[in-house]
Design an enzyme around this catalytic site. Structure first.
Site, PDB file in Angstrom:
ATOM      1  N   LEU A 103     -12.210   3.516   3.830  1.00  0.00           N
ATOM      2  CA  LEU A 103     -10.937   3.869   4.483  1.00  0.00           C
ATOM      3  C   LEU A 103     -10.814   2.748   5.637  1.00  0.00           C
ATOM      4  O   LEU A 103     -11.488   2.221   6.042  1.00  0.00           O
ATOM      5  CB  LEU A 103     -11.300   5.249   4.886  1.00  0.00           C
ATOM      6  CG  LEU A 103     -10.858   6.441   3.937  1.00  0.00           C
ATOM      7  CD1 LEU A 103     -11.452   6.082   2.686  1.00  0.00           C
ATOM      8  CD2 LEU A 103     -11.103   7.802   4.659  1.00  0.00           C
ATOM      9  N   HIS A 104      -9.547   2.831   5.899  1.00  0.00           N
ATOM     10  CA  HIS A 104      -8.964   1.959   6.881  1.00  0.00           C
ATOM     11  C   HIS A 104      -7.867   2.694   7.844  1.00  0.00           C
ATOM     12  O   HIS A 104      -7.572   3.911   7.512  1.00  0.00           O
ATOM     13  CB  HIS A 104      -8.607   0.498   6.543  1.00  0.00           C
ATOM     14  CG  HIS A 104      -7.493   0.542   5.289  1.00  0.00           C
ATOM     15  ND1 HIS A 104      -6.349   1.266   5.541  1.00  0.00           N
ATOM     16  CD2 HIS A 104      -7.625   0.225   4.165  1.00  0.00           C
ATOM     17  CE1 HIS A 104      -5.586   0.941   4.114  1.00  0.00           C
ATOM     18  NE2 HIS A 104      -6.453   0.742   3.346  1.00  0.00           N
ATOM     19  N   GLU A 105      -7.179   1.950   8.769  1.00  0.00           N
ATOM     20  CA  GLU A 105      -6.119   2.778   9.523  1.00  0.00           C
ATOM     21  C   GLU A 105      -4.652   3.155   8.493  1.00  0.00           C
ATOM     22  O   GLU A 105      -4.420   4.082   9.033  1.00  0.00           O
ATOM     23  CB  GLU A 105      -5.524   1.738  10.653  1.00  0.00           C
ATOM     24  CG  GLU A 105      -4.897   2.338  11.587  1.00  0.00           C
ATOM     25  CD  GLU A 105      -5.257   3.602  12.272  1.00  0.00           C
ATOM     26  OE1 GLU A 105      -4.374   4.427  12.453  1.00  0.00           O
ATOM     27  OE2 GLU A 105      -6.293   3.553  12.565  1.00  0.00           O
ATOM     28  N   GLY A 106      -4.731   2.475   7.490  1.00  0.00           N
ATOM     29  CA  GLY A 106      -3.812   3.132   6.663  1.00  0.00           C
ATOM     30  C   GLY A 106      -4.056   4.377   6.065  1.00  0.00           C
ATOM     31  O   GLY A 106      -3.180   5.400   6.068  1.00  0.00           O
ATOM     32  N   HIS A 107      -5.218   4.599   5.667  1.00  0.00           N
ATOM     33  CA  HIS A 107      -5.771   6.041   5.265  1.00  0.00           C
ATOM     34  C   HIS A 107      -5.548   6.940   6.507  1.00  0.00           C
ATOM     35  O   HIS A 107      -5.194   8.094   6.163  1.00  0.00           O
ATOM     36  CB  HIS A 107      -7.053   5.936   4.579  1.00  0.00           C
ATOM     37  CG  HIS A 107      -7.529   5.155   3.400  1.00  0.00           C
ATOM     38  ND1 HIS A 107      -7.941   3.807   3.613  1.00  0.00           N
ATOM     39  CD2 HIS A 107      -7.044   5.032   2.277  1.00  0.00           C
ATOM     40  CE1 HIS A 107      -7.947   3.435   2.453  1.00  0.00           C
ATOM     41  NE2 HIS A 107      -7.329   4.096   1.576  1.00  0.00           N
TER      42      HIS A 107
ATOM     43  N   GLY B 126       0.848   6.254   0.331  1.00  0.00           N
ATOM     44  CA  GLY B 126       1.403   5.101   1.132  1.00  0.00           C
ATOM     45  C   GLY B 126       2.557   4.470  -0.011  1.00  0.00           C
ATOM     46  O   GLY B 126       2.252   4.238  -1.044  1.00  0.00           O
ATOM     47  N   GLN B 127       3.177   3.745   0.911  1.00  0.00           N
ATOM     48  CA  GLN B 127       4.581   2.985   0.263  1.00  0.00           C
ATOM     49  C   GLN B 127       4.142   1.936  -0.186  1.00  0.00           C
ATOM     50  O   GLN B 127       4.622   1.311  -1.220  1.00  0.00           O
ATOM     51  CB  GLN B 127       5.572   2.770   1.376  1.00  0.00           C
ATOM     52  CG  GLN B 127       6.591   1.928   1.007  1.00  0.00           C
ATOM     53  CD  GLN B 127       7.559   2.614  -0.460  1.00  0.00           C
ATOM     54  OE1 GLN B 127       7.738   3.640  -0.390  1.00  0.00           O
ATOM     55  NE2 GLN B 127       7.864   1.786  -1.084  1.00  0.00           N
ATOM     56  N   LYS B 128       2.945   1.404   0.101  1.00  0.00           N
ATOM     57  CA  LYS B 128       2.220  -0.042  -0.142  1.00  0.00           C
ATOM     58  C   LYS B 128       2.177   0.075  -1.656  1.00  0.00           C
ATOM     59  O   LYS B 128       2.320  -1.005  -2.455  1.00  0.00           O
ATOM     60  CB  LYS B 128       0.925  -0.325   0.499  1.00  0.00           C
ATOM     61  CG  LYS B 128       0.601  -1.721   0.053  1.00  0.00           C
ATOM     62  CD  LYS B 128      -0.771  -2.105   0.756  1.00  0.00           C
ATOM     63  CE  LYS B 128      -1.797  -1.727   0.056  1.00  0.00           C
ATOM     64  NZ  LYS B 128      -2.140  -2.376  -1.365  1.00  0.00           N
TER      65      LYS B 128
ATOM     66  N   ARG C 176      -9.054  -4.156  -0.416  1.00  0.00           N
ATOM     67  CA  ARG C 176      -9.341  -5.432  -0.809  1.00  0.00           C
ATOM     68  C   ARG C 176      -9.352  -6.479   0.267  1.00  0.00           C
ATOM     69  O   ARG C 176      -9.820  -7.480  -0.192  1.00  0.00           O
ATOM     70  CB  ARG C 176      -8.429  -5.674  -1.767  1.00  0.00           C
ATOM     71  CG  ARG C 176      -8.391  -4.645  -3.196  1.00  0.00           C
ATOM     72  CD  ARG C 176      -7.639  -4.887  -4.266  1.00  0.00           C
ATOM     73  NE  ARG C 176      -7.635  -3.945  -5.355  1.00  0.00           N
ATOM     74  CZ  ARG C 176      -8.348  -4.304  -6.149  1.00  0.00           C
ATOM     75  NH1 ARG C 176      -9.231  -5.315  -6.514  1.00  0.00           N
ATOM     76  NH2 ARG C 176      -8.341  -3.173  -7.188  1.00  0.00           N
TER      77      ARG C 176
END
Length: 303
Positions: free
Chosen positions: A43-47, A158-160, A198
């Site tokens: 996990l990172h800030e996006g999560h 996420g939109q990514k 990644r």
């Protein structure tokens, strides 16, 4: 839907690893208003942003941490994927998650590889599906299972991962899943690189090279008022200046069909890029409005 403030407690979430533990923990939450954020760990800030968005409008948030083997092809190294459960749990705790479901493959697939899977259909055979055959069938199969197991009313993505998001929405609509699918804008590093688990694979020099992906998207969006061919040309001009990035595709497509938009097209479109930097394959995209007053969008105006 009621607005719920972000959690102020730092209580560690309940961790369920088996189906029975999940049933017991889920039963302790109020029925009907549970949002789920599905992850493969690392996990990172996006999560964390997904979790915070879910907390704003839902009483309870469940996070799943499951490295789904069905999403990995024969040339993709599942064992290489980062596993950081303790750090993941810290992020979940800080974000106010109620329940973490972290099963092993034998819990999710008790009889081994499932004989019946969800098919992504034609939309799963293009772009990422062409580069990773079977990936989206495996993704939709596990998303369907986790929606059922978590008994969620909403799921945040996420939109990514734009193609993934489109397919999950289509699955819920076509198969009548009673789940609201919510998209959250891509979270980026200060230099523009889209946050991804990644990214940990990138060397410092690879990371510099990878910035060409987001730079290309920005250049394309900046030319959106001039039409599709100019958008593609502006984005491609950035990519050709970075020979160390091996580009799989750069496309400007309709957000619902993933078909290339024609030159006369005016409206919302998806500008997407994928490529390999060093040993790491990266994807990125930007919703854009093509035509007068056009430019970059955070998310599309309609689901």
């Amino acid at each position: 839907m009621t607005d719920f403030p972000s959690a102020t407690t730092t209580a560690t979430p309940v961790v369920a690893r088996t189906r029975e533990e999940l049933r017991e923990a889920r039963a302790a939450l109020d029925d009907g208003d549970v949002a789920v954020v599905m992850t493969m760990g690392a996990l990172h800030e996006g999560h964390a942003t997904l979790i915070h968005q879910a907390r704003k409008t839902h009483q309870h948030v469940v996070v799943t941490i499951f490295l789904n083997p069905l999403q990995f092809g024969p040339k993709e190294d599942l064992s290489r994927y980062p596993r950081t459960f303790d750090a993941d749990l810290e992020i979940c705790t800080a974000a106010g998650v109620d329940l973490v479901f972290a099963p092993t493959p034998d819990v999710v697939y008790p009889e081994g590889d499932p004989g019946v899977r969800v098919s992504a259909g034609p939309l799963g055979d293009v772009l990422e599906g062409q580069a990773r055959p079977g990936h989206f069938d495996g993704m939709l199969t596990v998303v369907a299972k986790l929606m059922h197991l978590s008994r969620c009313s909403a799921a945040y993505f996420g939109q990514k991962d734009a193609q993934q998001l489109l397919l999950i929405r289509r699955m819920c609509r076509d198969l009548d899943f009673p789940v609201q699918v919510v998209s959250v804008p891509t979270v980026r590093e200060p230099d523009g690189l889209a946050m991804s688990s990644r990214n940990t694979y990138l060397t410092p020099s690879d990371r510099e090279t990878a910035l060409c992906l987001s730079a290309a998207l920005r250049a394309g969006a900046a030319a959106a008022t001039e039409g599709p061919s100019v958008v593609r040309r502006a984005a491609r001009a950035v990519l050709v200046r970075e020979p160390l990035a091996l580009i799989d595709y750069l496309v400007l497509v309709h957000p619902d069909t993933l078909e290339d938009v024609p030159e006369w097209y005016r409206g919302e479109a998806l500008l997407a890029v994928a490529g390999r930097v060093g040993t790491t394959r990266l994807i990125d995209n930007l919703p854009v409005l093509v035509g007068p007053g056009g430019g970059a969008l955070e998310i599309f105006s309609h689901p």
